[in-house]
Design a protein around this motif. Sequence first.
Motif, PDB file in Angstrom:
ATOM      1  N   ALA A   9       7.701  -4.756   9.195  1.00 34.05           N
ATOM      2  CA  ALA A   9       8.583  -3.697   8.694  1.00 34.05           C
ATOM      3  C   ALA A   9       8.051  -2.326   9.088  1.00 34.05           C
ATOM      4  O   ALA A   9       8.821  -1.442   9.500  1.00 34.05           O
ATOM      5  N   LEU A  10       6.759  -2.146   8.979  1.00 39.91           N
ATOM      6  CA  LEU A  10       6.148  -0.866   9.352  1.00 39.91           C
ATOM      7  C   LEU A  10       6.345  -0.575  10.843  1.00 39.91           C
ATOM      8  O   LEU A  10       6.759   0.528  11.221  1.00 39.91           O
ATOM      9  N   ILE A  11       6.076  -1.553  11.676  1.00 39.61           N
ATOM     10  CA  ILE A  11       6.216  -1.377  13.133  1.00 39.61           C
ATOM     11  C   ILE A  11       7.668  -1.087  13.495  1.00 39.61           C
ATOM     12  O   ILE A  11       7.951  -0.163  14.274  1.00 39.61           O
ATOM     13  N   LEU A  12       8.608  -1.849  12.939  1.00 40.09           N
ATOM     14  CA  LEU A  12      10.021  -1.618  13.236  1.00 40.09           C
ATOM     15  C   LEU A  12      10.490  -0.256  12.725  1.00 40.09           C
ATOM     16  O   LEU A  12      11.351   0.378  13.328  1.00 40.09           O
ATOM     17  N   THR A  13       9.914   0.203  11.629  1.00 40.51           N
ATOM     18  CA  THR A  13      10.234   1.532  11.110  1.00 40.51           C
ATOM     19  C   THR A  13       9.838   2.602  12.118  1.00 40.51           C
ATOM     20  O   THR A  13      10.632   3.497  12.436  1.00 40.51           O
ATOM     21  N   VAL A  14       8.624   2.508  12.640  1.00 45.56           N
ATOM     22  CA  VAL A  14       8.126   3.496  13.603  1.00 45.56           C
ATOM     23  C   VAL A  14       8.889   3.385  14.925  1.00 45.56           C
ATOM     24  O   VAL A  14       9.299   4.400  15.510  1.00 45.56           O
ATOM     25  N   VAL A  15       9.122   2.158  15.389  1.00 43.73           N
ATOM     26  CA  VAL A  15       9.856   1.958  16.645  1.00 43.73           C
ATOM     27  C   VAL A  15      11.273   2.519  16.526  1.00 43.73           C
ATOM     28  O   VAL A  15      11.763   3.189  17.444  1.00 43.73           O
ATOM     29  N   SER A  16      11.938   2.274  15.396  1.00 38.49           N
ATOM     30  CA  SER A  16      13.307   2.781  15.237  1.00 38.49           C
ATOM     31  C   SER A  16      13.325   4.306  15.187  1.00 38.49           C
ATOM     32  O   SER A  16      14.251   4.938  15.704  1.00 38.49           O
ATOM     33  N   LEU A  17      12.305   4.913  14.598  1.00 37.67           N
ATOM     34  CA  LEU A  17      12.203   6.375  14.581  1.00 37.67           C
ATOM     35  C   LEU A  17      12.079   6.903  16.012  1.00 37.67           C
ATOM     36  O   LEU A  17      12.813   7.816  16.416  1.00 37.67           O
TER      37      LEU A  17
ATOM     38  N   TRP B 230      17.658  -1.138  16.516  1.00 34.52           N
ATOM     39  CA  TRP B 230      16.318  -1.017  15.950  1.00 34.52           C
ATOM     40  C   TRP B 230      16.395  -0.637  14.480  1.00 34.52           C
ATOM     41  O   TRP B 230      15.634  -1.138  13.651  1.00 34.52           O
ATOM     42  N   GLY B 231      17.308   0.270  14.147  1.00 36.32           N
ATOM     43  CA  GLY B 231      17.498   0.667  12.750  1.00 36.32           C
ATOM     44  C   GLY B 231      17.962  -0.490  11.892  1.00 36.32           C
ATOM     45  O   GLY B 231      17.527  -0.653  10.751  1.00 36.32           O
ATOM     46  N   LYS B 232      18.848  -1.311  12.440  1.00 34.44           N
ATOM     47  CA  LYS B 232      19.333  -2.478  11.695  1.00 34.44           C
ATOM     48  C   LYS B 232      18.217  -3.508  11.512  1.00 34.44           C
ATOM     49  O   LYS B 232      18.067  -4.081  10.439  1.00 34.44           O
ATOM     50  N   PHE B 233      17.446  -3.735  12.579  1.00 34.03           N
ATOM     51  CA  PHE B 233      16.307  -4.657  12.480  1.00 34.03           C
ATOM     52  C   PHE B 233      15.311  -4.157  11.440  1.00 34.03           C
ATOM     53  O   PHE B 233      14.758  -4.932  10.654  1.00 34.03           O
ATOM     54  N   LYS B 234      15.092  -2.851  11.439  1.00 29.52           N
ATOM     55  CA  LYS B 234      14.179  -2.231  10.475  1.00 29.52           C
ATOM     56  C   LYS B 234      14.648  -2.501   9.055  1.00 29.52           C
ATOM     57  O   LYS B 234      13.879  -2.937   8.201  1.00 29.52           O
TER      58      LYS B 234
ATOM     59  N   PRO C 172       0.827  -1.214   0.000  1.00 33.71           N
ATOM     60  CA  PRO C 172       0.000   0.000   0.000  1.00 33.71           C
ATOM     61  C   PRO C 172       0.861   1.265   0.000  1.00 33.71           C
ATOM     62  O   PRO C 172       1.877   1.341   0.691  1.00 33.71           O
ATOM     63  N   ALA C 173       0.434   2.263  -0.751  1.00 37.57           N
ATOM     64  CA  ALA C 173       1.185   3.513  -0.869  1.00 37.57           C
ATOM     65  C   ALA C 173       1.372   4.186   0.490  1.00 37.57           C
ATOM     66  O   ALA C 173       2.443   4.742   0.762  1.00 37.57           O
ATOM     67  N   TRP C 174       0.373   4.132   1.364  1.00 39.18           N
ATOM     68  CA  TRP C 174       0.481   4.817   2.652  1.00 39.18           C
ATOM     69  C   TRP C 174       1.611   4.243   3.487  1.00 39.18           C
ATOM     70  O   TRP C 174       2.288   4.987   4.217  1.00 39.18           O
ATOM     71  N   ILE C 175       1.843   2.938   3.395  1.00 43.22           N
ATOM     72  CA  ILE C 175       2.942   2.309   4.146  1.00 43.22           C
ATOM     73  C   ILE C 175       4.281   2.781   3.587  1.00 43.22           C
ATOM     74  O   ILE C 175       5.209   3.099   4.335  1.00 43.22           O
ATOM     75  N   VAL C 176       4.374   2.854   2.270  1.00 42.21           N
ATOM     76  CA  VAL C 176       5.604   3.340   1.636  1.00 42.21           C
ATOM     77  C   VAL C 176       5.871   4.786   2.061  1.00 42.21           C
ATOM     78  O   VAL C 176       7.008   5.154   2.370  1.00 42.21           O
ATOM     79  N   ILE C 177       4.831   5.591   2.118  1.00 39.00           N
ATOM     80  CA  ILE C 177       4.984   6.987   2.535  1.00 39.00           C
ATOM     81  C   ILE C 177       5.491   7.071   3.973  1.00 39.00           C
ATOM     82  O   ILE C 177       6.399   7.844   4.281  1.00 39.00           O
ATOM     83  N   VAL C 178       4.944   6.258   4.866  1.00 46.00           N
ATOM     84  CA  VAL C 178       5.395   6.253   6.264  1.00 46.00           C
ATOM     85  C   VAL C 178       6.869   5.855   6.338  1.00 46.00           C
ATOM     86  O   VAL C 178       7.674   6.510   7.024  1.00 46.00           O
TER      87      VAL C 178
ATOM     88  N   ILE D  35       9.270   5.879   3.944  1.00 50.46           N
ATOM     89  CA  ILE D  35      10.162   6.863   3.327  1.00 50.46           C
ATOM     90  C   ILE D  35      10.210   8.141   4.165  1.00 50.46           C
ATOM     91  O   ILE D  35      11.283   8.749   4.316  1.00 50.46           O
ATOM     92  N   SER D  36       9.097   8.521   4.756  1.00 53.05           N
ATOM     93  CA  SER D  36       9.086   9.706   5.624  1.00 53.05           C
ATOM     94  C   SER D  36      10.025   9.517   6.806  1.00 53.05           C
ATOM     95  O   SER D  36      10.758  10.439   7.181  1.00 53.05           O
ATOM     96  N   ARG D  37      10.037   8.342   7.380  1.00 54.49           N
ATOM     97  CA  ARG D  37      10.954   8.046   8.493  1.00 54.49           C
ATOM     98  C   ARG D  37      12.399   8.267   8.056  1.00 54.49           C
ATOM     99  O   ARG D  37      13.206   8.817   8.795  1.00 54.49           O
ATOM    100  N   GLU D  38      12.718   7.844   6.836  1.00 54.01           N
ATOM    101  CA  GLU D  38      14.088   7.998   6.344  1.00 54.01           C
ATOM    102  C   GLU D  38      14.460   9.466   6.209  1.00 54.01           C
ATOM    103  O   GLU D  38      15.572   9.876   6.561  1.00 54.01           O
ATOM    104  N   PHE D  39      13.531  10.277   5.705  1.00 56.35           N
ATOM    105  CA  PHE D  39      13.797  11.718   5.596  1.00 56.35           C
ATOM    106  C   PHE D  39      13.956  12.349   6.984  1.00 56.35           C
ATOM    107  O   PHE D  39      14.825  13.194   7.191  1.00 56.35           O
ATOM    108  N   ILE D  40      13.105  11.959   7.922  1.00 52.47           N
ATOM    109  CA  ILE D  40      13.178  12.516   9.268  1.00 52.47           C
ATOM    110  C   ILE D  40      14.520  12.194   9.912  1.00 52.47           C
ATOM    111  O   ILE D  40      15.192  13.077  10.455  1.00 52.47           O
ATOM    112  N   ILE D  41      14.934  10.936   9.841  1.00 58.15           N
ATOM    113  CA  ILE D  41      16.208  10.536  10.455  1.00 58.15           C
ATOM    114  C   ILE D  41      17.381  11.200   9.745  1.00 58.15           C
ATOM    115  O   ILE D  41      18.335  11.641  10.385  1.00 58.15           O
ATOM    116  N   SER D  42      17.331  11.307   8.421  1.00 54.97           N
ATOM    117  CA  SER D  42      18.413  11.981   7.686  1.00 54.97           C
ATOM    118  C   SER D  42      18.522  13.441   8.113  1.00 54.97           C
ATOM    119  O   SER D  42      19.629  13.948   8.352  1.00 54.97           O
TER     120      SER D  42
END
Length: 181
Positions: free
Chosen positions: A157-165, A122-126, A89-95, A97-104
Motif C-alpha cells: 500500500a505504501l509503495i503504490l501510494t508513492v508510485v501513484s503520486l 495506479w490510484g485505483k490500485f492504491k 506505524p504512524a509514519w506510514i499513515v502520515i505518508v 495521508i500526505s499523498r491525499e492532500f498533495i493530490i487534492s
Amino acid sequence: MNLPNKLTVLRVIMIPFFVVFMLTDLAGQYSNYIALVIFCVASLTDMLDGKIARKYNLVTNFGKFMDPLADKLLVGAAMICLIPMDKLPAWIVIVIISREFIISGFRLVASDSGIVIAASYWGKFKTVSQMFMIIFLILDLPGHTAVMIETVLIYLALILTVVSLIDYIAKNKEVLTKGGM
C-alpha cells in the motif's frame, strides 16, 4: 439527490460508527468485527456509487467532489484508528495521508486552469491495496504467516501510494506550469 450521491453520503455517515467500534469495546469482543463489516460495506458503496453514476449518467458535481473526499475520510479514519492498536506505524499513515492532500491540492490547481485530472489505474490500485490492508489489519489474524502478510500489505500500500503520486505528477506536470505553481 440521486442514488450514487446517497451512497456517498451513507459512506460518510458510516465513518463515525466505524471509528466508535474500532476504538471502543462497545460490543465487547465483537467490536472489531462490527467495525470490519461497517468498513467493508462502506468500501463497497465506493465501488457501487461510481458504477451506478457512470452507467446511468448520474455523474454530478457533488459526486465528483464528495466521492473522493468520502474515500479519503474512510481510509484515513481507519488508518488513524490502527495506529494506537500498533497495527500500523504512524509514519506510514502520515505518508499516505500526505499523498491525499498533495493530490487534492494538485486537482484544485488543475481545475482552476480548466484541467480535469482523472483517476489513474495506479490510484485505483492504491485504493484497493489500502482497503485490503485495512481489512486484513482489522481482522488481526494470529500467527507468523498473518504477520508476514500484514507487513507485505502495508508496504505494498505504501509503495503504490508513492508510485501513484509520482504517476499523477508526471502525467500532469503541465498543471505545475499553467497553474502558477
